[in-house]
Design an enzyme around this catalytic site. Structure first.
Site, short mmCIF file in Angstrom:
data_model
loop_
_atom_site.label_atom_id
_atom_site.label_comp_id
_atom_site.label_asym_id
_atom_site.label_seq_id
_atom_site.Cartn_x
_atom_site.Cartn_y
_atom_site.Cartn_z
N HIS A 91 0.82 -1.15 -0.04
CA HIS A 91 -0.01 0.04 -0.08
C HIS A 91 0.76 1.17 0.06
CE1 HIS A 91 0.13 0.04 4.56
NE2 HIS A 91 0.02 1.52 4.32
N ASP A 224 0.70 -7.73 2.13
CA ASP A 224 1.27 -6.30 1.97
C ASP A 224 2.81 -5.80 1.93
OD1 ASP A 224 0.80 -3.57 1.88
OD2 ASP A 224 -0.58 -3.38 3.40
N SER A 638 3.98 1.98 8.47
CA SER A 638 3.60 1.37 7.37
C SER A 638 5.13 0.90 6.83
CB SER A 638 2.68 1.76 6.33
OG SER A 638 1.40 1.44 6.82
N1 ARG Z 1 -4.59 0.65 7.39
C1 ARG Z 1 -3.58 0.64 6.95
C2 ARG Z 1 -2.84 2.07 6.83
O1 ARG Z 1 -3.29 2.81 7.71
C3 ARG Z 1 -3.47 0.17 5.50
C4 ARG Z 1 -3.98 0.92 4.45
C5 ARG Z 1 -4.08 0.61 2.98
N2 ARG Z 1 -5.23 -0.58 2.53
C6 ARG Z 1 -6.36 -0.34 2.42
N3 ARG Z 1 -7.19 -1.06 2.25
N4 ARG Z 1 -6.77 0.93 2.46
O2 ARG Z 1 -2.26 2.78 6.33
N1 GLU Z 2 -1.29 1.43 7.59
C1 GLU Z 2 -0.56 2.45 8.37
C2 GLU Z 2 0.40 3.30 7.55
O1 GLU Z 2 0.21 3.57 6.56
C3 GLU Z 2 0.07 1.89 9.53
C4 GLU Z 2 -1.36 1.41 10.39
C5 GLU Z 2 -1.45 2.35 11.61
O2 GLU Z 2 -1.91 3.50 11.45
O3 GLU Z 2 -0.81 1.79 12.63
O4 GLU Z 2 1.57 3.72 7.91
#
Ligand code: ARG
Ligand code: GLU
Length: 703
Positions: A91, A224, A638
């Protein structure tokens, strides 16, 4: 047994420095944190992580950023070969993969694997920073850190010190940021590499398996990850993109552990966490939970419904809107989790209790007189402004996508050059327009504008809080259609013609188009009615935050404080652990390929397992996919390397578990978990799925 643990932890809540909570400053590990880490099982020393005289693990961590704002790291990555190979999340590279994709080369859908270095794809504008060293500059700035004045002297002192540092350390960039609510300042010196290429990415059906359905949730089965490579000039120093650049030779790189993790194992995460606010007062939590988050959620939900429908209807639209939809949905879902968690763990009440104790303690201390009451009054005063700001931005200037595009181009229109520079100027504008329209669908955006106008007008904000240009009670579809019809920006052909003949008269005419006028009206409303008073409140809040932090530190001398995340290098340690998610539900900490097969459903986009992965599962048997642990992380973490007790790479951080996403405001060790993809799954996909053995050969695998 688990019950007893829970009770023990809730008693511990009174002691503020809790096990596993915190994002620590690498240069201070030796002084404050390493002892705890060693007790938790870590086998290395503080200098193994951070040493300014010889290679240390920090040299293998990169902060991913964008040119123009390289210190605002959007993700983290880890160097895993002597040739600058970097592993980060899928991502994190999503927008890059998308940018290289088309209907013919759909790298999002099919994955991408460079067979050799020549096939690696350049990503202009993406930067990879490597931390050279840090310094506590609080003393140097002390004279300029005023207690009750505005910020100018401080800003000047910071700018001066930054310039001096960069001059004394040629080839580096310096960044000074506030820590502990602005009571301390640290300098970070970086080398910022500007040639970062895409090496490999699995198909989305692996790299974002579970999609937005599983996002922010456990159990998770997302592969991921993606691979990048940092390139440098002949001298191994940062250089602009060039075919002559060479793979960057790092001071050190991460060795990869093939032994995996078990429940209870020590883990440490290195990375660039973006923003947390652990020391906010209860009033801020109330505002967030009652006011701000619910409205933002509603606005985004309505946007998403429109975008999702478009993506379901057409494969090209799915590509175009893929990164955008993921971005909108990501915060939308997190905000909901935050509300749930903050309520469930009574975070406002917990903070209120601390404030009451503080007030009692501060009774005889004039420096803190009335602090909590002042907090209360300021948050009360900011409620209406905050709400108005949410609508003016989320539904207004950043509502329909065209709005941000108009702002972007019109800002340049006002700098129309004279004849000799005109051709280059027009070409640059046209390039921006092309980039925008590549991923734009006018029908979808028109529907979004209509919906935003409807929402804005039915939110019950009161006349004072809605700009006049937006007020409209008729048919919002018709209004949006009319605004789009009369705008130059919504039609690529019309815009191209305008750009190629742009002059002052034309600019003036475009600025009088109804959609441009609406945007100008919202901006004017923000600039005159909302921002100035809100800014006054926020400046005073910043001063209160400083006093509050000083006071807390004075009141709780035994407590080990960690600074809120601020996009600087941090170290978070913890252990692999399951959790009691809700009544009757205990989650184990490890998922496997078998779980992917259990979710498999060709009819659901997010769970459509690629046939090849199904076949591999049949051949290879069960292998681990993801795990959770108690490391304190947030957005920006991330792609963060997750290491075991010996400092070897066991996974990549990519998310947090649903019940604990309120950890940005209130960390609870019994429920807050970070989610990582197991490095063995990463190796399995590279090797068995993609057949990219040459990449594995670059890495150093250890047992
Ligand atoms: N929650 C994770 C973050 O904050 C992954 C985001 C990307 N994935 C998604 N399905 N939108 O970045
Ligand atoms: N998916 C998040 C990022 O892009 C990490 C998840 C979080 O917020 O802890 O950094």
């Amino acid at each position: 047994m688990k019950k007893i643990v829970t009770i023990a932890l809730s008693c511990l809540l009174i002691i503020p420095a809790r096990a596993d909570e915190g994002m620590w400053i690498p240069m201070l590990l030796e002084k404050y944190t390493i002892e705890q880490m060693r007790q938790a099982g870590f086998k290395l020393s503080a200098e193994d992580i951070y040493d300014i005289n010889k290679a240390s693990l920090k040299d293998a961590v990169v902060g991913l950023g964008r040119e123009g704002q390289p210190f605002h790291h959007f993700c983290t990555g880890g160097i895993i070969s002597d040739d600058g190979l970097v592993v980060t999340n899928h991502h994190c590279s999503h927008a890059l993969i998308q940018a290289h994709s088309s209907l013919e080369h759909n790298y999002l859908r099919d994955g991408f694997w460079a067979r050799d270095k020549r096939e690696e794809l350049a990503n202009p504008g993406i930067t990879a920073s490597i931390l050279v060293r840090m310094e506590d500059v609080t003393e140097q700035l002390a004279a300029a850190i005023p207690d009750d004045e505005r910020d100018e002297p401080l800003r000047d002192a910071i700018a001066r010190l930054t310039r001096e540092t960069e001059k004394n350390n040629p080839g580096t960039r310096a960044s000074i940021k506030p820590y502990f609510n602005g009571t301390q300042y640290f300098l970070s010196i970086f080398k910022i590499y500007k040639d970062v290429r895409l090496v490999g990415a699995p198909p989305s059906a692996i790299g974002s398996f579970g999609g937005d359905t599983d996002n922010w949730a456990w159990p998770r089965h997302t592969g991921d990850f993606s691979l990048l490579r940092v390139y440098a000039g002949e001298d191994n120093e940062p250089a602009a993109y060039s075919g002559k650049n060479r793979p960057y030779k790092p001071a050190t790189s991460f060795k990869i552990a093939t032994g995996g993790v078990n429940e209870g194992d020590f883990t440490v995460v290195f990375g660039y966490p973006g923003t947390t606010r652990e020391y906010l007062p209860s009033f801020a939590i109330d505002q967030l939970v009652e006011l701000e988050n619910p409205r933002k959620i509603k606005i985004r939900a309505d946007k998403l419904a429109i975008v999702d429908r478009a993506m379901e209807s057409d494969e090209l639209l799915r590509i175009k809107y893929s990164a955008k939809a993921a971005g909108i949905a990501n915060s939308w879902k997190k905000w909901q989790g935050e509300i749930k968690g903050l309520k469930r763990f009574n975070s406002a009440a917990e903070k209120r209790e601390l404030e009451n104790r503080f007030t009692d303690w501060a009774r005889e201390k004039p420096a803190y007189a009335g602090l909590v009451e002042r907090y209360r009054d300021l948050y009360a005063a900011s409620n209406d402004y905050t709400l108005a700001l949410v609508y003016a931005t989320e539904a207004g200037t950043r509502g329909a996508e065209i709005m941000a595009f108009i702002s972007q181009l019109q800002a340049k229109f006002s700098r129309l050059p004279d004849q000799p520079a005109l051709a280059a100027y027009r070409a640059a504008l046209q390039a921006e327009a092309d980039a925008f329209f590549k991923d734009y669908d006018v029908d979808t955006d028109r529907q979004i504008l209509a919906e935003m106008l409807r929402l804005y007008n039915t939110a019950g904000l009161g006349d004072r809080w809605i700009p006049g240009v937006v007020t409209f009670t008729g048919d919002h579809e018709r209004l949006a259609a009319d605004l789009f019809e009369k705008s130059t920006f919504t039609d690529p052909a019309k815009l191209s013609r305008a750009i190629s003949t742009l002059d002052a008269r034309r600019v003036a005419r475009i600025e009088r188009e109804p959609l441009s006028l609406m945007l100008a009206g919202i901006n004017n409303f923000l600039e005159t009615t909302i921002i100035p008073p809100l800014r006054e409140i926020q400046l005073e809040l910043l001063e209160l935050d400083k006093s509050w932090m000083r006071g807390l530190m004075e009141m709780q001398p035994e407590r080990l404080f960690y600074p809120d995340a601020n996009s600087t290098f941090r170290v978070a340690f913890g252990k692999v652990a399951g959790y009691e998610a809700m009544d009757a539900v205990y989650y184990n900490p490890v998922t496997t390929l078998a779980g992917i097969m259990q979710k498999d459903n060709p009819l659901v986009h997010d769970y459509n397992v690629p046939p090849r992965l199904r076949a591999l599962h049949a051949e290879s048997g069960n292998i681990p996919v993801c795990f959770i642990a108690t490391n304190h992380t947030t957005g920006g973490n991330s792609g963060s390397p997750v290491l075991n007790a010996s400092g070897h790479l066991v996974g990549l951080n990519f998310d947090r578990a649903w019940e604990g996403v309120m950890s940005d405001y209130s960390y609870h060790p019994e429920i807050c978990r970070n989610i990582s993809v197991d490095i063995r799954y990463v190796l399995f996909i590279i090797d068995k799925y993609a057949g990219a053995r040459h990449l594995i050969d670059e890495m150093t695998l250890v047992r």
